[in-house]
Scaffold this active site. Structure first.
Site, mmCIF file in Angstrom:
data_model
loop_
_atom_site.group_PDB
_atom_site.id
_atom_site.type_symbol
_atom_site.label_atom_id
_atom_site.label_comp_id
_atom_site.label_asym_id
_atom_site.label_seq_id
_atom_site.Cartn_x
_atom_site.Cartn_y
_atom_site.Cartn_z
ATOM 1 N N THR A 1 -0.233 1.073 6.872
ATOM 2 C CA THR A 1 -0.127 -0.070 5.976
ATOM 3 C C THR A 1 0.057 -1.327 6.815
ATOM 4 O O THR A 1 0.752 -1.303 7.826
ATOM 5 C CB THR A 1 1.046 0.077 4.985
ATOM 6 O OG1 THR A 1 1.128 -1.120 4.212
ATOM 7 C CG2 THR A 1 2.377 0.321 5.676
ATOM 8 N N GLY A 2 -0.598 -2.390 6.399
ATOM 9 C CA GLY A 2 -0.464 -3.624 7.168
ATOM 10 C C GLY A 2 -1.709 -4.463 7.040
ATOM 11 O O GLY A 2 -2.527 -4.250 6.144
ATOM 12 N N GLY B 1 -10.420 -3.288 3.190
ATOM 13 C CA GLY B 1 -9.443 -3.181 4.286
ATOM 14 C C GLY B 1 -9.545 -1.859 5.018
ATOM 15 O O GLY B 1 -10.559 -1.155 4.953
ATOM 16 N N ASP B 2 -8.474 -1.518 5.697
ATOM 17 C CA ASP B 2 -8.456 -0.301 6.512
ATOM 18 C C ASP B 2 -8.209 0.969 5.685
ATOM 19 O O ASP B 2 -8.570 2.067 6.110
ATOM 20 C CB ASP B 2 -7.346 -0.406 7.574
ATOM 21 C CG ASP B 2 -5.972 -0.613 6.921
ATOM 22 O OD1 ASP B 2 -5.865 -1.486 6.036
ATOM 23 O OD2 ASP B 2 -5.022 0.101 7.276
ATOM 24 N N GLY C 1 -5.026 -5.193 7.327
ATOM 25 C CA GLY C 1 -6.122 -4.255 7.531
ATOM 26 C C GLY C 1 -7.123 -4.633 8.603
ATOM 27 O O GLY C 1 -7.650 -3.762 9.297
ATOM 28 N N ARG D 1 -14.109 -7.985 0.020
ATOM 29 C CA ARG D 1 -13.398 -7.549 1.244
ATOM 30 C C ARG D 1 -12.856 -6.115 1.122
ATOM 31 O O ARG D 1 -12.300 -5.716 0.111
ATOM 32 C CB ARG D 1 -12.251 -8.523 1.510
ATOM 33 C CG ARG D 1 -11.397 -8.186 2.744
ATOM 34 C CD ARG D 1 -10.144 -7.438 2.377
ATOM 35 N NE ARG D 1 -9.254 -7.268 3.527
ATOM 36 C CZ ARG D 1 -8.208 -6.449 3.535
ATOM 37 N NH1 ARG D 1 -7.914 -5.752 2.470
ATOM 38 N NH2 ARG D 1 -7.449 -6.340 4.594
ATOM 39 N N THR E 1 0.831 -1.209 0.000
ATOM 40 C CA THR E 1 0.000 0.000 0.000
ATOM 41 C C THR E 1 0.864 1.256 0.000
ATOM 42 O O THR E 1 1.982 1.233 0.502
ATOM 43 C CB THR E 1 -0.864 -0.043 1.280
ATOM 44 O OG1 THR E 1 -1.753 -1.124 1.150
ATOM 45 C CG2 THR E 1 -1.629 1.241 1.516
HETATM 46 N N1 ASP Z 1 -3.747 -2.314 4.746
HETATM 47 C C1 ASP Z 1 -4.030 -2.848 3.443
HETATM 48 C C2 ASP Z 1 -5.269 -3.689 3.519
HETATM 49 O O1 ASP Z 1 -5.449 -4.396 4.482
HETATM 50 C C3 ASP Z 1 -2.926 -3.682 2.917
HETATM 51 C C4 ASP Z 1 -1.585 -3.008 2.880
HETATM 52 O O2 ASP Z 1 -1.293 -2.178 3.715
HETATM 53 O O3 ASP Z 1 -0.816 -3.315 1.958
HETATM 54 O O4 ASP Z 1 -6.028 -3.689 2.589
#
Ligand code: ASP
Length: 342
Positions: free
Chosen positions: A245-246, A224-225, A248, A222, A194
């Site tokens: 980022t992480g 994410g965050d 989510g 789905r 991300t």
């Molecule tokens: N946070 C993002 C998600 O969960 C993924 C990412 O950070 O790469 O969609």
């Protein structure tokens, strides 16, 4: 001596260079995850460092020229979305069904205005769609085909869904499917690519934005965050601006971005302390992997992650530039000017 005299003259004339008159700062991430030196080639490493450097440098120079923070966030994210290196725009990861569903959001710290899109499939730069929601709709979050239609009506560039694909992401989906040949798999990968940007502009306003393809192999629409205000993105001039980022699902449940800002605002914590508490204590304890970039109204920057690496770059209020990928890069200051291409 020359500088002081010149500055005095400029002050008398009413022109004060932004860097001297008002603090400005920028931080960027390009995802976090299992990033060790032996997981990428030297060539890949230098490509990442080069684009991170270009992005942070260009963004900083725009801020120094007095550009609005919302423009700098958008322009910088657009640059990263257009690069195949990151999981956003061209180069985004694939869903279980082999398509792309993209999420993005933006927030302005002065007004707390926010805009976001989730599960868009045709808009070339989802961050532009998020900004259009912020500026041209009465809503905060639009999703799916409605969000695509809105983007089209706003005159944004639309593309075929296959535009977002790269051979690397196709391969990643193949591997993911082999590994998780189980219908209960909800999506996931060891790397998160991300992209996110936070800035403090010369007018003293904070802004934050995040854009992503989500997680490889995600299913059932789905989300994410990243498009969720308070989870993956937050900006409030009274505390801080954050992009995350992480994994989510953890960032949503722990309301990571707004929790960091709340600690700054209500507990009076330093930005770095607040971000460390959330990422290294709250999240790490429950296995929530990832990181954040954050900036406060004084132009302090925090680049915090609990994974082995995070693509990151920043220039703080002192003009100190940091670029890193791996944990051991240790946020080393690359130069004290923030002005060269170094
Ligand atoms: N946070 C993002 C998600 O969960 C993924 C990412 O950070 O790469 O969609």
């Amino acid at each position: 001596m020359f500088c002081m005299r010149r500055l005095l003259l400029l002050c008398l004339l009413g022109f004060v260079p932004a860097t001297l008159a008002d603090p400005i700062a920028i931080a960027i991430h390009g995802g976090a995850g299992t990033l060790t030196r032996d997981s990428i080639t030297l060539e890949q490493e230098s490509s990442y460092l080069a684009i991170l450097n270009t992005a942070v440098q260009q963004g900083y120079e725009r801020l120094r020229d007095g550009a609005d923070g919302s423009d700098v966030v958008r322009e910088t994210i657009r640059l990263l979305e257009n690069s195949p290196l990151f999981n956003a725009g061209h180069g985004a990861v694939l869903t279980w069904d082999g398509t792309h569903e993209l999420d993005a959001s933006m927030m302005l710290g002065q007004s707390l205005e926010a805009g976001a899109v989730a599960g868009v499939t045709r808009v070339k730069n989802p961050i532009e769609a998020a900004y259009a929601v912020l500026t041209h709709s009465p809503h905060v979050l639009l999703s799916g085909s409605g969000a695509d239609r809105f983007a089209e009506q706003q005159g944004l560039t639309m593309v075929e869904n296959s535009y977002f694909s790269t051979p690397r992401r196709v391969e990643a989906l193949k591997l993911f499917r082999l590994k998780h040949n189980d219908k209960s798999a909800q999506g996931g990968d060891e790397k998160f690519g991300t992209v996110g940007v936070v800035v403090l502009d010369a007018a003293g306003n904070l802004a934050a934005g995040t854009s992503t393809g989500g997680m490889t192999g995600k299913r059932w629409g789905r989300i994410g965050d990243s498009p969720l205000i308070g989870s993956g993105t937050y900006a409030d001039n009274r505390s801080c601006a954050v992009s995350a980022t992480g994994h989510g699902e953890f960032f949503i449940r722990w309301q990571v971005a707004s929790d960091i800002c709340a600690r700054v605002r209500y507990q009076g914590l330093d930005l770095e302390v607040a971000a460390n508490e959330v990422i290294h204590e709250e999240l790490a304890e429950v296995g929530g992997e990832g990181g954040v970039i954050a900036i406060d109204p004084a132009g302090n920057v925090a680049l915090i992650f609990n994974t082995e690496g995070m693509y990151r770059a920043s220039i703080n209020r002192k003009g100190e530039k940091v670029i890193g990928i791996f944990r051991e890069d240790d946020n080393t200051v690359i130069n004290g000017q923030g002005l060269s291409d170094g």
